[in-house]
Design a protein around this motif. Structure first.
Motif: not given
Lengths: 293, 293
Positions: A6-16, A30-37, A39-45
């Protein structure tokens, strides 16, 4: 488990899966700037439908602007040192699932000056599992490229070059960019740029060659962008020791091709590694920390 | 006569008396891009009320995008060589007044690579009249800074550094700029930047220090801009020979102060010259060409 970069401008998720193979992956802007605080909502989606109980995250999500700030770990650092500094979010932070954040790394040069990374350390943890423990040189090309020395199975030191960011700035906003025309990748112009970077003089002077070579028709307008790319990558590689040996690369495919070409022009062999190294590194850290059953 | 310095983004006009003193001057933002091909109209408005029959112009007005393209003159070049390459506009181009354009200069380094200037050569022509004919080092700070060697009363060679443009790009558009806060000029932070530029490593790496020094509170957010300024000017000066002697500067007052400070930190004396050098150079060229009664 789920690995998150989860970087400034991008979000990558991997299922292992249990053996650490990546079974699914997704990415978004949806990097951390776009997440705008939120975080839980963005990650859940982002991981919708993935019910794995363990989540290991790396990147700017662990910075001052992120979900929680995780202090940097000093180099040299190996899997054990980094794993012991993983920080767990409170149990109620994400619906009771176990969420850990990987610390960034801090490196000091001989003068005591600090350098930092957040996110790339998981790529390096992935490489540590693949490479022999002797001294290895790694390049992680990108907006902020990292040159890394691995030794004794640890990340010994690293330095950042703002190659990618400067390239984008110059193409988008400078007088040089206004001279450029889009075109096919031009290996010859790129090679000229790599060679130009080895000349006497500072980058500040070399940059002006994009203008003068265009002015006197030594390069066509569509060759100026690959020339600048070679010039900047060449500068990044200028202090690579002749005895660096094979250089290991992790990054996006287009960057790996450019760096492999530039390294070859400088007499260095390169070995490209999968971008999944990041997810593998999260898995290795989780195993090291005893988080995997 | 009237001297005109017509660059990409600015237009300056000077009215000189018979002995070459500047009596009036005006400036506007109507550079050649803004003029949009209507050069005569823009110039007429700018020198409204000045009826002098002779006009000598320099800068991008003589480039491919300008009023007429005047070929570059190769260095080494002195007053005589440049004056003999002045190009006159057709008599009907500007209501019958005598309008001449000063050629730009081209310099080749030891490898044969070209560098160019358009406009700054008039500043140098002005300096040639002021300085002793022995070898002299000149810096013309700006968007594209020029380092020049004068020798035997001629402009021997020069090189361009994109110092000013890179500074503006990084402050306005980079991740570094987002960390900055406005503040008073900070001589200490500037000096740290100049010192940092002398370290081992490439500019691409040094730039990242703006981030790391801010991150670890070695510099406050309002110190990052002067640090970056010092870092870039320091890089521009890195290849200045220890025996360069007194360095002559021509430019805007704020730049002259910064360069004088940076030169002092590197052990070089500096001498600032008036920005009117450009108008004086046009006058010297006109006299050399026999255009003045």
């Amino acid at each position: 488990m789920i690995a998150v970069d989860w970087g400034s401008t991008s979000l990558r998720v991997f299922r292992l899966d249990a053996s650490g193979h990546v079974r699914e992956q997704r990415r978004s802007a949806r990097g951390i700037h776009a997440a705008d605080g939120r975080f839980a909502d963005v990650l859940r989606a982002e991981i919708d439908g993935w019910d794995d109980p363990l989540i290991v995250m790396a990147g700017m999500v662990g910075s001052r602007q992120g979900w929680v700030e995780v202090p940097y770990v000093d180099c040299p650092a190996g899997l054990a040192g980094i794993a012991s500094a993983l920080q767990r979010l409170p149990a109620d932070a994400f619906a009771g699932r176990e969420v850990w954040i990987v610390p960034g790394l801090r490196s000091r040069d001989d003068s005591g000056a600090c350098d930092v990374m957040r996110g790339e350390e998981t790529q390096l943890c992935g490489l540590l599992g693949e490479l022999a423990p002797q001294r290895q040189t790694v390049c992680l090309p990108g907006t902020h490229s990292k040159r890394v020395t691995l030794a004794d199975g640890r990340i010994e030191r690293f330095a950042t070059a703002m190659t990618g960011e400067l390239f984008e700035l110059l193409c988008s906003h400078s007088v040089l960019g206004r001279l450029m025309r889009p075109g096919e990748h031009d290996a010859d112009a790129f090679a000229q740029g790599v060679a130009h970077a080895a000349r006497a003089g500072d980058l500040l002077q070399h940059l002006f060659a994009v203008r003068t070579l265009g002015l006197f028709d030594a390069l066509r307008p569509e060759q100026l962008r690959p020339f600048l790319s070679g010039l900047l990558i060449g500068h990044e590689l200028n202090d690579l020791p002749a005895d660096a040996g094979r250089v290991h690369l992790v990054g996006a495919a287009s960057l790996l091709a450019a760096y492999t070409a530039a390294l070859a022009l400088r007499g260095h062999a390169a070995q490209a590694h999968s971008e999944l190294a990041s997810a593998h590194g999260c898995h290795a850290l989780a195993r090291q920390a005893g988080l995997l059953a």
